[in-house]
Design a protein around this motif. Sequence first.
Motif, PDB file in Angstrom:
ATOM      1  N   CYS A  95      -2.371  66.717  54.225  1.00  0.00           N
ATOM      2  CA  CYS A  95      -3.569  66.728  53.409  1.00  0.00           C
ATOM      3  C   CYS A  95      -3.447  67.828  52.355  1.00  0.00           C
ATOM      4  CB  CYS A  95      -4.829  66.919  54.234  1.00  0.00           C
ATOM      5  SG  CYS A  95      -4.905  68.408  55.250  1.00  0.00           S
ATOM      6  N   ALA A  96      -4.135  67.604  51.253  1.00  0.00           N
ATOM      7  CA  ALA A  96      -4.086  68.553  50.149  1.00  0.00           C
ATOM      8  C   ALA A  96      -5.450  68.632  49.488  1.00  0.00           C
ATOM      9  CB  ALA A  96      -3.036  68.121  49.125  1.00  0.00           C
ATOM     10  N   ALA A  97      -5.775  69.794  48.987  1.00  0.00           N
ATOM     11  CA  ALA A  97      -7.013  70.008  48.252  1.00  0.00           C
ATOM     12  C   ALA A  97      -6.670  70.516  46.858  1.00  0.00           C
ATOM     13  CB  ALA A  97      -7.902  71.022  48.970  1.00  0.00           C
ATOM     14  N   ASP A  98      -7.339  69.943  45.876  1.00  0.00           N
ATOM     15  CA  ASP A  98      -7.023  70.329  44.493  1.00  0.00           C
ATOM     16  C   ASP A  98      -8.245  70.127  43.615  1.00  0.00           C
ATOM     17  OD1 ASP A  98      -4.317  71.042  43.068  1.00  0.00           O
ATOM     18  OD2 ASP A  98      -5.430  69.765  41.683  1.00  0.00           O
ATOM     19  N   SER A 108       0.897  62.616  41.487  1.00  0.00           N
ATOM     20  CA  SER A 108       1.588  63.870  41.210  1.00  0.00           C
ATOM     21  C   SER A 108       3.060  63.779  41.607  1.00  0.00           C
ATOM     22  CB  SER A 108       0.909  65.009  41.968  1.00  0.00           C
ATOM     23  OG  SER A 108       0.919  64.767  43.352  1.00  0.00           O
ATOM     24  N   THR A 109       3.859  64.540  40.915  1.00  0.00           N
ATOM     25  CA  THR A 109       5.280  64.611  41.239  1.00  0.00           C
ATOM     26  C   THR A 109       5.503  65.631  42.352  1.00  0.00           C
ATOM     27  OG1 THR A 109       5.632  66.281  39.533  1.00  0.00           O
ATOM     28  CG2 THR A 109       5.923  63.965  38.898  1.00  0.00           C
ATOM     29  N   ARG A 110       6.680  65.636  42.884  1.00  0.00           N
ATOM     30  CA  ARG A 110       6.964  66.482  44.032  1.00  0.00           C
ATOM     31  C   ARG A 110       6.870  67.975  43.722  1.00  0.00           C
ATOM     32  NH1 ARG A 110      12.909  65.124  45.881  1.00  0.00           N
ATOM     33  NH2 ARG A 110      12.417  66.750  47.345  1.00  0.00           N
ATOM     34  N   ASP A 111       6.934  68.354  42.460  1.00  0.00           N
ATOM     35  CA  ASP A 111       6.856  69.778  42.119  1.00  0.00           C
ATOM     36  C   ASP A 111       5.459  70.199  41.705  1.00  0.00           C
ATOM     37  OD1 ASP A 111       8.309  69.633  38.753  1.00  0.00           O
ATOM     38  OD2 ASP A 111       6.824  68.399  39.777  1.00  0.00           O
ATOM     39  N   TYR A 112       4.489  69.335  41.899  1.00  0.00           N
ATOM     40  CA  TYR A 112       3.111  69.674  41.575  1.00  0.00           C
ATOM     41  C   TYR A 112       2.603  70.736  42.532  1.00  0.00           C
ATOM     42  CZ  TYR A 112      -1.851  68.989  40.507  1.00  0.00           C
ATOM     43  OH  TYR A 112      -3.152  69.183  40.120  1.00  0.00           O
ATOM     44  N   ASN A 113       1.919  71.737  42.024  1.00  0.00           N
ATOM     45  CA  ASN A 113       1.397  72.820  42.859  1.00  0.00           C
ATOM     46  C   ASN A 113      -0.070  72.582  43.174  1.00  0.00           C
ATOM     47  OD1 ASN A 113       3.751  74.473  43.036  1.00  0.00           O
ATOM     48  ND2 ASN A 113       3.420  75.092  40.916  1.00  0.00           N
ATOM     49  N   PHE A 114      -0.315  72.113  44.380  1.00  0.00           N
ATOM     50  CA  PHE A 114      -1.690  71.888  44.804  1.00  0.00           C
ATOM     51  C   PHE A 114      -2.372  73.220  45.070  1.00  0.00           C
ATOM     52  CE2 PHE A 114      -1.743  67.373  45.253  1.00  0.00           C
ATOM     53  CZ  PHE A 114      -0.408  67.027  45.432  1.00  0.00           C
ATOM     54  N   ASP A 115      -3.679  73.215  44.913  1.00  0.00           N
ATOM     55  CA  ASP A 115      -4.426  74.424  45.242  1.00  0.00           C
ATOM     56  C   ASP A 115      -4.231  74.792  46.719  1.00  0.00           C
ATOM     57  OD1 ASP A 115      -7.207  73.545  43.039  1.00  0.00           O
ATOM     58  OD2 ASP A 115      -5.352  74.637  42.645  1.00  0.00           O
ATOM     59  N   TYR A 116      -4.275  73.777  47.572  1.00  0.00           N
ATOM     60  CA  TYR A 116      -4.037  73.989  48.991  1.00  0.00           C
ATOM     61  C   TYR A 116      -3.260  72.792  49.548  1.00  0.00           C
ATOM     62  CZ  TYR A 116      -7.718  77.467  48.472  1.00  0.00           C
ATOM     63  OH  TYR A 116      -8.473  78.533  48.052  1.00  0.00           O
ATOM     64  N   TRP A 117      -2.335  73.097  50.410  1.00  0.00           N
ATOM     65  CA  TRP A 117      -1.485  72.063  51.021  1.00  0.00           C
ATOM     66  C   TRP A 117      -1.390  72.364  52.504  1.00  0.00           C
ATOM     67  CZ3 TRP A 117       0.706  67.608  49.420  1.00  0.00           C
ATOM     68  CH2 TRP A 117       1.752  67.067  50.185  1.00  0.00           C
ATOM     69  N   GLY A 118      -1.701  71.396  53.329  1.00  0.00           N
ATOM     70  CA  GLY A 118      -1.670  71.622  54.765  1.00  0.00           C
ATOM     71  C   GLY A 118      -0.333  71.264  55.388  1.00  0.00           C
ATOM     72  N   GLN A 119      -0.127  71.715  56.590  1.00  0.00           N
ATOM     73  CA  GLN A 119       1.090  71.323  57.293  1.00  0.00           C
ATOM     74  C   GLN A 119       0.914  69.881  57.762  1.00  0.00           C
ATOM     75  OE1 GLN A 119      -1.353  72.235  59.065  1.00  0.00           O
ATOM     76  NE2 GLN A 119      -1.113  71.253  61.015  1.00  0.00           N
ATOM     77  N   GLY A 120       1.971  69.220  58.082  1.00  0.00           N
ATOM     78  CA  GLY A 120       1.917  67.806  58.388  1.00  0.00           C
ATOM     79  C   GLY A 120       1.608  67.505  59.843  1.00  0.00           C
ATOM     80  N   THR A 121       1.218  66.265  60.073  1.00  0.00           N
ATOM     81  CA  THR A 121       1.036  65.758  61.419  1.00  0.00           C
ATOM     82  C   THR A 121       1.781  64.433  61.520  1.00  0.00           C
ATOM     83  OG1 THR A 121      -0.606  65.230  63.141  1.00  0.00           O
ATOM     84  CG2 THR A 121      -1.177  64.602  60.880  1.00  0.00           C
ATOM     85  N   GLN A 122       2.556  64.272  62.577  1.00  0.00           N
ATOM     86  CA  GLN A 122       3.427  63.110  62.709  1.00  0.00           C
ATOM     87  C   GLN A 122       2.652  61.901  63.226  1.00  0.00           C
ATOM     88  OE1 GLN A 122       6.961  62.729  62.147  1.00  0.00           O
ATOM     89  NE2 GLN A 122       6.446  60.586  62.511  1.00  0.00           N
ATOM     90  N   VAL A 123       2.856  60.790  62.567  1.00  0.00           N
ATOM     91  CA  VAL A 123       2.313  59.504  63.016  1.00  0.00           C
ATOM     92  C   VAL A 123       3.490  58.571  63.254  1.00  0.00           C
ATOM     93  CG1 VAL A 123       0.971  57.473  62.363  1.00  0.00           C
ATOM     94  CG2 VAL A 123       0.113  59.762  61.818  1.00  0.00           C
ATOM     95  N   THR A 124       3.565  58.031  64.447  1.00  0.00           N
ATOM     96  CA  THR A 124       4.650  57.112  64.802  1.00  0.00           C
ATOM     97  C   THR A 124       4.046  55.818  65.317  1.00  0.00           C
ATOM     98  OG1 THR A 124       6.084  58.964  65.401  1.00  0.00           O
ATOM     99  CG2 THR A 124       6.710  56.776  66.196  1.00  0.00           C
ATOM    100  N   VAL A 125       4.404  54.721  64.677  1.00  0.00           N
ATOM    101  CA  VAL A 125       3.886  53.407  65.058  1.00  0.00           C
ATOM    102  C   VAL A 125       5.059  52.546  65.526  1.00  0.00           C
ATOM    103  CG1 VAL A 125       2.532  51.403  64.374  1.00  0.00           C
ATOM    104  CG2 VAL A 125       2.086  53.640  63.317  1.00  0.00           C
ATOM    105  N   SER A 126       4.994  52.105  66.748  1.00  0.00           N
ATOM    106  CA  SER A 126       6.081  51.301  67.299  1.00  0.00           C
ATOM    107  C   SER A 126       5.700  49.825  67.289  1.00  0.00           C
ATOM    108  CB  SER A 126       6.388  51.756  68.725  1.00  0.00           C
ATOM    109  OG  SER A 126       5.228  51.645  69.540  1.00  0.00           O
ATOM    110  N   SER A 127       6.726  48.987  67.161  1.00  0.00           N
ATOM    111  CA  SER A 127       6.483  47.537  67.080  1.00  0.00           C
ATOM    112  C   SER A 127       6.429  46.916  68.464  1.00  0.00           C
ATOM    113  CB  SER A 127       7.578  46.883  66.249  1.00  0.00           C
ATOM    114  OG  SER A 127       8.836  47.164  66.804  1.00  0.00           O
TER     115      SER A 127
END
Length: 127
Positions: A95-98, A108-127
Amino acid sequence: VQLQASGGGSVQAGGSLRLSCAASGFTLDYYYIAWFRQAPGKEREGVSCIIMSGSSAYYSDSVKGRFTMSRDDASNAVYLQMDSLKPEDTAVYYCAADSSPCAVILHSTRDYNFDYWGQGTQVTVSS
């Protein structure tokens, strides 16, 4: 001052998950909030974005109709309800806040500087 994403996990295709993004040290009221995801070997993808008032949210075509974003300013948090999950939804979600509007944030491109950027959370979906 940080954003904390949570709620990820492992589910089977067709299942649901609800991600949360909580802010500490600042208030989300004055920011556009977006969710991004990145799967191994793939580019980051803007998944959804909600405007400050919470009255509108935007979604990528890949999740439209399945994901719903909401915000609770009283709790200083935003949520991403993910239904009808597919294996291709497997990724780390961030998640990001801007202060820039959703149209800018989501593309946005990968070098965009968001005001705030959170750490990630893994989502895994199995078939």
